[in-house]
Design a protein around this motif. Structure first.
Motif, short mmCIF file in Angstrom:
data_model
loop_
_atom_site.label_atom_id
_atom_site.label_comp_id
_atom_site.label_asym_id
_atom_site.label_seq_id
_atom_site.Cartn_x
_atom_site.Cartn_y
_atom_site.Cartn_z
N VAL A 1 -4.49 29.54 15.25
CA VAL A 1 -3.61 30.63 15.70
C VAL A 1 -3.60 30.72 17.22
O VAL A 1 -2.57 30.91 17.87
CB VAL A 1 -4.04 31.96 15.05
N LEU B 1 -1.44 27.91 18.61
CA LEU B 1 -0.02 28.22 18.45
C LEU B 1 0.45 29.27 19.43
O LEU B 1 1.54 29.20 20.00
CB LEU B 1 0.24 28.70 17.00
N HIS B 2 -0.38 30.27 19.64
CA HIS B 2 0.01 31.36 20.54
C HIS B 2 0.12 30.86 21.98
O HIS B 2 1.03 31.24 22.72
CB HIS B 2 -1.01 32.49 20.43
N HIS C 1 3.36 28.38 21.93
CA HIS C 1 4.69 28.88 21.55
C HIS C 1 4.84 30.39 21.62
O HIS C 1 5.91 30.92 21.32
CB HIS C 1 5.02 28.43 20.12
N GLY D 1 6.28 31.99 18.12
CA GLY D 1 5.85 30.79 17.41
C GLY D 1 4.88 31.11 16.30
O GLY D 1 4.93 30.50 15.22
N VAL D 2 3.94 32.05 16.52
CA VAL D 2 3.01 32.45 15.47
C VAL D 2 3.76 33.07 14.30
O VAL D 2 3.47 32.80 13.13
CB VAL D 2 1.95 33.43 16.03
N ARG E 1 6.88 32.48 13.40
CA ARG E 1 7.60 31.42 12.68
C ARG E 1 6.66 30.64 11.78
O ARG E 1 6.98 30.31 10.64
CB ARG E 1 8.29 30.49 13.67
N ALA E 2 5.46 30.34 12.29
CA ALA E 2 4.50 29.59 11.49
C ALA E 2 4.06 30.40 10.27
O ALA E 2 3.93 29.86 9.16
CB ALA E 2 3.29 29.21 12.36
N ALA E 3 3.81 31.71 10.47
CA ALA E 3 3.41 32.56 9.35
C ALA E 3 4.51 32.65 8.30
O ALA E 3 4.25 32.62 7.09
CB ALA E 3 3.04 33.95 9.86
N ALA F 1 6.86 30.41 7.73
CA ALA F 1 6.95 29.12 7.05
C ALA F 1 5.83 28.95 6.04
O ALA F 1 6.03 28.44 4.93
CB ALA F 1 6.92 27.98 8.09
N PHE F 2 4.63 29.44 6.40
CA PHE F 2 3.50 29.35 5.48
C PHE F 2 3.75 30.20 4.23
O PHE F 2 3.49 29.76 3.10
CB PHE F 2 2.23 29.80 6.21
#
Length: 689
Positions: A109, A112-113, A116, A120-121, A123-125, A127-128
């Motif tokens: 995390v 990513l932070h 991005h 960005g965090v 978006r990743a969450a 997507a997960f």
């Protein structure tokens, strides 16, 4: 690699490797994976090896076995599957590196932070979560707890409609709150309907969905009372350390840790409480649980209100059914009594009418001809209204003598020495009516060369009679209303106001109530004028007065012309009595004047107008339909028919009552009684004793 079950708990991460043989999970001491949590059954589930992997088999546990939030009896496991047994969450991993990867999640995390940013965090969450949903793991999605709570709330709402057992609904509410909040036990307490006593427990459940025995002794009354009395929720994170309750006897004796108590609100304030606790864990309840619990408490309040309403309706229905028999018996007794009294009242009414007809009149009404019952009733009414000073509305068809009645009221009353002023509101144009009634000042309009008094000013101290008031324009009605209210007039074009003290008499041949409903007459003016109403009967409803009117007209003609009085035959009188007279007394007067001019000494049928000569006995009219009860209308029509038959019999027998009685088929005493009741005077004929 050997598959493992991973448990993340407050004491850190625990890993349970699965050997080659079947492995049991539960609370018992003889199982391979032992987890000391009361939400688990002793032998909760079993993990069996299968070709290429493992499967989980539920062993009939109380709280079930869930794989990725789906309740299963048995299920082949995939790497990363999420298991829930009771309240315990486990992960099934086929590669142990996954645990180390979870340990480095914070580093991921952070990276990513840094690269991005917050977007960005997010978006990743997202997507997960979407990938997890595709693998049947909806519990990882944001809002999963709210969705579960909403589903439970909907099931409770549905139960309110379909479930008749109040207790079953309360149990369902408490079970749902235990599951959704992690409580060990839950209680629903209610006050009595008068809210004056301590609450009593109506539902007490534990996490195994079993009833709690001796429930009231398991509740901290101090906490419960505070929530009820203040109307605010009480959250206790660790009761043993909370300054408010640490020394409370119930908290100490019950060994309570986490407590949440929320008032149940009815229409007029708290009616109970929802009480949740956990004796083994602290900080179980959080502020975020409050909206959820309030929603369930509202459902509980609705169930209570419905139950009380049904109970009240049941009591009322029982009372109604109990009184139904009494009402029916009373109705029967009343019907018998009414039937008996109806006969007695009719006899009394006839007696009173006879006495009233025979009672002497206070004033003379010589200018109004009539001795029929309708006219005698009218004279007695005029006796009562004459001495007062209230407005009188005189209603009747054209030609019934409305102005004669108005003059009788004035000249018999206390204002008889003052002016009587009369005006027909339908005979004057609207532009002149105001100046005629209120007067005008010099110069008010072309031709106004001097001040002129209006009729109101001329009638000061006396009476003003406004005929055909129903034809007065609406704008003029408004001005008349102001004069009646203020008792003063302002001449047209004038600046000074003139006080006027007059009595108002008005008349109309139209139904003013109908004009009011049609918007053609002001309602406020109607009530000002209609303090007392005098109804004049049409001539067709008092045909026995026609001979008296004819005699009066013949006398007046003889006096006015200075010539001998002419007579009229009985056949001519009979024809006159059969005519409908749409123009009433005025039409009869004109007919007599014409017949008098065409006759020598006696008025014969041949000189009467053709419609009168061709007249036959008309159908009996229906008087005052809507204004009188049917029984009274029938009695009046019956009396009128009797009167006509008796008069015709007397005419044919030339006044001989004995012969008339035989012609009518009644006894002589019966005929005498009828003559007295109907007010028919018969000159005595020699030899008729």
């Amino acid at each position: 690699m050997t598959p493992v079950l991973v448990l993340e708990g407050p004491d850190g991460t625990q890993r349970f490797p699965l050997a080659d043989a079947a492995t049991l999970l539960g609370r018992a001491a003889d199982v391979g994976v032992r987890i000391d949590d009361r939400s688990l059954s002793a032998h909760h589930c079993r993990f069996d090896p299968v070709p290429g992997g493992w499967k989980v088999v539920d062993l009939g546990s109380r709280n079930g076995t869930f794989v990725n939030d789906v309740l299963v009896a048995q299920k082949r496991l995939e790497d990363g599957d999420r298991l829930r047994v009771g309240r315990v969450l486990l992960r099934y991993l086929t590669e142990t590196e996954g645990v180390e990867d979870e340990a480095s999640m914070d580093d991921l995390v952070d990276r990513l932070h840094r690269r991005h940013g917050a977007a960005g965090v997010r978006r990743a969450a997202r997507a997960f979560a979407e990938a997890a949903a595709k693998r049947s793991m909806p519990g990882l999605l944001a809002g999963a707890e709210e969705v579960a709570a909403s589903a439970r709330l909907q099931s409770v709402a549905a139960a309110l409609v379909s479930e008749r057992s109040e207790r079953a609904i309360f149990d369902q509410i408490v079970d749902a709150l235990i599951d959704l909040t992690g409580a060990e036990r839950g209680f629903l307490l209610l006050a009595g309907e008068d809210r004056s006593h301590e609450r009593h427990v109506v539902a007490a459940r534990n996490f195994d969905r079993e009833a709690v025995r001796d429930a009231l002794a398991k509740v901290s009354k101090t906490v419960e009372r505070r929530a009820f009395d203040t109307g605010d929720p009480v959250i206790v994170t660790d009761a043993t350390m909370d300054e408010r309750f640490a020394a409370t006897e119930s908290v100490v004796s019950l060994r309570l840790r986490s407590i949440l108590c929320v008032p149940v609100r009815g229409r007029e304030g708290p009616i109970g409480t929802i009480y949740l606790d956990n004796r083994f864990e602290k900080a179980v309840f959080e502020e975020r649980h409050l909206p959820l619990i309030r929603a369930f408490s509202d459902q509980a309040a609705l169930a209570v209100e419905n139950a009380r309403l049904h109970a009240e309706n049941g009591r009322r229905l029982e009372e109604l059914e109990k009184s139904k028999a009494e009402v029916e018996e009373l109705n029967r007794l009343l019907s018998d009594r009414i039937a008996k009294q109806s006969v007695e009242l009719q006899e009394v009414k006839e007696h009173v009418l006879r006495e009233r007809a025979e009672a002497p009149l206070k004033y003379s009404y010589a200018n109004i001809v009539g001795k029929s019952r309708r006219m005698l009733d009218l004279f007695h009414l005029l006796d009562k209204v004459t001495d007062s000073d209230v407005p009188v509305l005189i209603q009747g068809e054209s030609g019934t003598g409305k102005e004669l009645v108005a003059r009788a009221i004035h000249f018999n009353g206390p204002r008889k020495d003052r002016p009587f002023v009369s005006e027909n509101c339908a005979a004057i144009p609207e532009t002149l009516l105001e100046s005629e009634l209120f007067g005008y000042a010099r110069g008010a309009f072309t031709g106004a060369t001097a001040d002129k008094k209006g009729l109101f000013e001329m009638a000061v101290g006396g009476t003003i009679f406004l005929d055909e008031i129903g034809d007065m324009p609406l704008d003029m009605q408004k001005k008349l209303l102001r004069v009646l209210q203020e008792k003063e007039v302002r001449p047209v074009g004038g600046k000074r106001v003139i006080p006027v003290d007059v009595r108002i008499l008005s008349a109309s041949n139209q139904d003013l109530r109908r004009l009011v409903s049609e918007g053609r007459f002001r309602e406020d003016l109607y009530y000002r004028l209609n303090v007392i109403t005098v109804e004049l009967p049409p001539l067709r409803e008092r045909a026995d007065d026609i001979p008296l009117l004819v005699e009066r007209f013949l006398d007046d003609i003889a006096v006015a012309g200075g010539q001998p009085r002419k007579a009229i035959t009985e056949e001519s009188l009979a024809l006159l009595q059969r005519h409908a007279w749409p123009g009433n007394v005025r039409e009869l007067r004109n007919e007599i004047h014409k017949a008098h001019a065409l006759s020598d000494k006696v008025i014969l049928p041949m000189v009467l107008s053709e419609p009168i000569r061709r007249a036959v006995t008309a159908a009996v009219p229906v008087p005052d339909l809507g204004n009188k009860p049917l029984k009274e209308m029938v009695r009046e029509i019956s009396d009128d028919l009797e009167r006509r038959a008796i008069l015709e019999a007397l005419r044919r027998t030339r006044g001989r009552k004995a012969q008339a009685a035989r012609l009518l088929g009644v006894s002589r005493p019966t005929l005498d009684a009828k003559l007295e009741t109907l007010g028919i005077d018969v000159p005595k004929v020699a030899g008729d004793d």
